[in-house]
Design a protein around this motif. Structure first.
Motif, PDB file in Angstrom:
ATOM      1  N   GLY A 180      -1.702 -10.446   5.518  1.00  0.00           N
ATOM      2  CA  GLY A 180      -1.116  -9.328   6.252  1.00  0.00           C
ATOM      3  C   GLY A 180      -1.384  -7.999   5.573  1.00  0.00           C
ATOM      4  O   GLY A 180      -1.768  -7.014   6.221  1.00  0.00           O
ATOM      5  N   PHE A 181      -1.207  -7.963   4.262  1.00  0.00           N
ATOM      6  CA  PHE A 181      -1.421  -6.718   3.527  1.00  0.00           C
ATOM      7  C   PHE A 181      -2.895  -6.309   3.545  1.00  0.00           C
ATOM      8  O   PHE A 181      -3.200  -5.107   3.467  1.00  0.00           O
ATOM      9  CB  PHE A 181      -0.916  -6.854   2.091  1.00  0.00           C
ATOM     10  N   ARG A 182      -3.778  -7.274   3.655  1.00  0.00           N
ATOM     11  CA  ARG A 182      -5.211  -6.942   3.701  1.00  0.00           C
ATOM     12  C   ARG A 182      -5.574  -6.172   4.972  1.00  0.00           C
ATOM     13  O   ARG A 182      -6.619  -5.504   5.032  1.00  0.00           O
ATOM     14  CB  ARG A 182      -6.052  -8.215   3.604  1.00  0.00           C
ATOM     15  N   LEU A 183      -4.711  -6.258   5.972  1.00  0.00           N
ATOM     16  CA  LEU A 183      -4.945  -5.529   7.220  1.00  0.00           C
ATOM     17  C   LEU A 183      -4.560  -4.061   7.113  1.00  0.00           C
ATOM     18  O   LEU A 183      -4.937  -3.250   7.972  1.00  0.00           O
ATOM     19  CB  LEU A 183      -4.143  -6.176   8.361  1.00  0.00           C
ATOM     20  N   LEU A 184      -3.818  -3.714   6.061  1.00  0.00           N
ATOM     21  CA  LEU A 184      -3.308  -2.348   5.910  1.00  0.00           C
ATOM     22  C   LEU A 184      -4.264  -1.496   5.079  1.00  0.00           C
ATOM     23  O   LEU A 184      -4.838  -1.957   4.101  1.00  0.00           O
ATOM     24  CB  LEU A 184      -1.931  -2.366   5.237  1.00  0.00           C
ATOM     25  N   ASN A 185      -4.385  -0.251   5.472  1.00  0.00           N
ATOM     26  CA  ASN A 185      -5.156   0.723   4.703  1.00  0.00           C
ATOM     27  C   ASN A 185      -4.162   1.569   3.922  1.00  0.00           C
ATOM     28  O   ASN A 185      -3.696   2.609   4.394  1.00  0.00           O
ATOM     29  CB  ASN A 185      -6.008   1.585   5.638  1.00  0.00           C
ATOM     30  N   LEU A 186      -3.816   1.102   2.737  1.00  0.00           N
ATOM     31  CA  LEU A 186      -2.758   1.734   1.959  1.00  0.00           C
ATOM     32  C   LEU A 186      -3.258   2.989   1.260  1.00  0.00           C
ATOM     33  O   LEU A 186      -4.206   2.936   0.482  1.00  0.00           O
ATOM     34  CB  LEU A 186      -2.192   0.751   0.934  1.00  0.00           C
ATOM     35  N   LYS A 187      -2.580   4.106   1.528  1.00  0.00           N
ATOM     36  CA  LYS A 187      -2.945   5.386   0.908  1.00  0.00           C
ATOM     37  C   LYS A 187      -1.988   5.762  -0.219  1.00  0.00           C
ATOM     38  O   LYS A 187      -2.317   6.561  -1.081  1.00  0.00           O
ATOM     39  CB  LYS A 187      -2.939   6.494   1.971  1.00  0.00           C
ATOM     40  N   ASN A 188      -0.791   5.186  -0.158  1.00  0.00           N
ATOM     41  CA  ASN A 188       0.227   5.489  -1.162  1.00  0.00           C
ATOM     42  C   ASN A 188      -0.158   4.845  -2.496  1.00  0.00           C
ATOM     43  O   ASN A 188      -0.270   3.621  -2.601  1.00  0.00           O
ATOM     44  CB  ASN A 188       1.578   4.956  -0.669  1.00  0.00           C
ATOM     45  N   ASP A 189      -0.384   5.675  -3.523  1.00  0.00           N
ATOM     46  CA  ASP A 189      -0.859   5.152  -4.812  1.00  0.00           C
ATOM     47  C   ASP A 189       0.090   4.141  -5.455  1.00  0.00           C
ATOM     48  O   ASP A 189      -0.344   3.068  -5.871  1.00  0.00           O
ATOM     49  CB  ASP A 189      -1.146   6.312  -5.777  1.00  0.00           C
ATOM     50  N   PRO A 190       1.405   4.460  -5.572  1.00  0.00           N
ATOM     51  CA  PRO A 190       2.322   3.468  -6.171  1.00  0.00           C
ATOM     52  C   PRO A 190       2.348   2.162  -5.377  1.00  0.00           C
ATOM     53  O   PRO A 190       2.391   1.077  -5.962  1.00  0.00           O
ATOM     54  CB  PRO A 190       3.690   4.179  -6.122  1.00  0.00           C
ATOM     55  N   LEU A 191       2.323   2.276  -4.054  1.00  0.00           N
ATOM     56  CA  LEU A 191       2.337   1.074  -3.210  1.00  0.00           C
ATOM     57  C   LEU A 191       1.033   0.300  -3.375  1.00  0.00           C
ATOM     58  O   LEU A 191       1.025  -0.936  -3.428  1.00  0.00           O
ATOM     59  CB  LEU A 191       2.548   1.468  -1.747  1.00  0.00           C
ATOM     60  N   ARG A 192      -0.072   1.027  -3.468  1.00  0.00           N
ATOM     61  CA  ARG A 192      -1.371   0.378  -3.648  1.00  0.00           C
ATOM     62  C   ARG A 192      -1.413  -0.390  -4.974  1.00  0.00           C
ATOM     63  O   ARG A 192      -1.906  -1.516  -5.050  1.00  0.00           O
ATOM     64  CB  ARG A 192      -2.477   1.439  -3.637  1.00  0.00           C
ATOM     65  N   LYS A 193      -0.863   0.225  -6.023  1.00  0.00           N
ATOM     66  CA  LYS A 193      -0.840  -0.432  -7.325  1.00  0.00           C
ATOM     67  C   LYS A 193       0.032  -1.675  -7.294  1.00  0.00           C
ATOM     68  O   LYS A 193      -0.294  -2.707  -7.892  1.00  0.00           O
ATOM     69  CB  LYS A 193      -0.337   0.537  -8.395  1.00  0.00           C
ATOM     70  N   ARG A 194       1.151  -1.581  -6.573  1.00  0.00           N
ATOM     71  CA  ARG A 194       2.034  -2.749  -6.456  1.00  0.00           C
ATOM     72  C   ARG A 194       1.349  -3.852  -5.657  1.00  0.00           C
ATOM     73  O   ARG A 194       1.488  -5.036  -5.975  1.00  0.00           O
ATOM     74  CB  ARG A 194       3.354  -2.337  -5.793  1.00  0.00           C
ATOM     75  N   TYR A 195       0.598  -3.457  -4.645  1.00  0.00           N
ATOM     76  CA  TYR A 195      -0.152  -4.445  -3.860  1.00  0.00           C
ATOM     77  C   TYR A 195      -1.222  -5.123  -4.712  1.00  0.00           C
ATOM     78  O   TYR A 195      -1.478  -6.320  -4.579  1.00  0.00           O
ATOM     79  CB  TYR A 195      -0.802  -3.793  -2.643  1.00  0.00           C
ATOM     80  N   ASP A 196      -1.841  -4.371  -5.611  1.00  0.00           N
ATOM     81  CA  ASP A 196      -2.852  -4.953  -6.504  1.00  0.00           C
ATOM     82  C   ASP A 196      -2.256  -6.090  -7.333  1.00  0.00           C
ATOM     83  O   ASP A 196      -2.965  -7.018  -7.735  1.00  0.00           O
ATOM     84  CB  ASP A 196      -3.430  -3.882  -7.441  1.00  0.00           C
ATOM     85  N   GLY A 197      -0.943  -6.021  -7.593  1.00  0.00           N
ATOM     86  CA  GLY A 197      -0.276  -7.080  -8.345  1.00  0.00           C
ATOM     87  C   GLY A 197      -0.087  -8.347  -7.530  1.00  0.00           C
ATOM     88  O   GLY A 197       0.153  -9.424  -8.092  1.00  0.00           O
ATOM     89  N   LEU A 198      -0.216  -8.226  -6.195  1.00  0.00           N
ATOM     90  CA  LEU A 198      -0.011  -9.397  -5.343  1.00  0.00           C
ATOM     91  C   LEU A 198      -1.047 -10.483  -5.623  1.00  0.00           C
ATOM     92  O   LEU A 198      -0.747 -11.674  -5.561  1.00  0.00           O
ATOM     93  CB  LEU A 198      -0.060  -8.986  -3.864  1.00  0.00           C
ATOM     94  N   LYS A 199      -2.279 -10.072  -5.960  1.00  0.00           N
ATOM     95  CA  LYS A 199      -3.323 -11.071  -6.219  1.00  0.00           C
ATOM     96  C   LYS A 199      -2.976 -11.930  -7.442  1.00  0.00           C
ATOM     97  O   LYS A 199      -3.338 -13.104  -7.504  1.00  0.00           O
ATOM     98  CB  LYS A 199      -4.679 -10.392  -6.408  1.00  0.00           C
ATOM     99  N   TYR A 200      -2.251 -11.345  -8.389  1.00  0.00           N
ATOM    100  CA  TYR A 200      -1.834 -12.117  -9.558  1.00  0.00           C
ATOM    101  C   TYR A 200      -0.725 -13.103  -9.176  1.00  0.00           C
ATOM    102  O   TYR A 200      -0.665 -14.211  -9.718  1.00  0.00           O
ATOM    103  CB  TYR A 200      -1.365 -11.178 -10.666  1.00  0.00           C
TER     104      TYR A 200
END
Length: 227
Positions: A180-200
């Motif tokens: 689901g998150f892969r469908l989003l084009n995240l522009k918010n830097d803090p949110l993007r960084k938090r999303y990067d943690g999802l792969k872990y």
């Protein structure tokens, strides 16, 4: 208007703004304390004995959300409704934390993803920004990402408690979340960084599931579920 009068006017504006911020800060502090109390209740599900008592823990958490609703109602009165984003930074973190806690309760109850509308209802705030104090979509998403991290921890502790089926279900849930998150084009830097943690989180849960598979425990659980 003289220079002195101009700066006196500006000082009056600054003083009024500081008063509003102080009033907001006091309510936010209470919300943060209640959020800590809810988290303390829910953290017990990570203990071996806590898995048997999940319904009562969720019930207790929902009771504490009644207190949250009282304080969000109070918070709404502390600033002009049209100036939500002027003061948003003051309550952003606690709203994200509360969104996570609401999502965690709903997941523990039904193993499903809470909607933004459901979170807003639990917190007694709006969804639409036009209606005033609302749950910003990025705050909701941040709460969901915190949930993913919490569930990766729950997957590990489930094995310790002898619940070998739960990690498999968590894995499916997190993979759907990731898609689901892969469908989003995240522009918010803090949110993007938090999303990067999802792969872990995804990797951590996959390792748990793999370990169960090579030990034959996943198959045992599936066989037990089919009976």
């Amino acid at each position: 208007m003289s220079v002195t009068e101009m700066f006196s006017y500006i000082q009056g504006f600054l003083s009024a703004d500081q008063d509003i911020r102080e009033d907001i800060r006091k309510v936010v502090q209470v919300l943060e304390q209640t959020a800590r109390e809810i988290l303390t209740v829910l953290q017990s599900v990570h203990q071996p004995s806590g898995f048997k008592d999940i319904p009562s823990k969720c019930l207790k958490a929902r009771e504490l959300f009644c207190t949250v609703r009282n304080h969000t109602g109070e918070l709404k009165t502390k600033f002009p409704v049209e100036q939500y984003y002027r003061y948003h930074e003051q309550w952003r973190f606690v709203l994200q934390r509360l969104a996570f806690l609401a999502a965690f309760v709903v997941y523990l109850e039904s193993e499903s993803l809470v909607t933004r509308e459901e979170v807003a209802k639990i917190l007694a705030i709006e969804v639409d920004r036009e209606k005033g104090f609302h749950l910003d979509v990025e705050d909701y998403l941040a709460g969901v990402l915190i949930l993913a991290s919490e569930l990766s921890r729950l997957a590990v502790n489930s094995v310790t408690a002898g619940d070998y089926g739960r990690p498999l279900r968590i894995s499916n849930f997190i993979n759907e979340l990731d898609s689901g998150f892969r469908l989003l084009n995240l522009k918010n830097d803090p949110l993007r960084k938090r999303y990067d943690g999802l792969k872990y989180d995804v990797k951590k849960i996959e390792e748990v599931v793999y370990d169960l598979s090579i030990r034959g425990l996943a198959k045992e659980q599936e066989a037990g579920g089919d009976k």
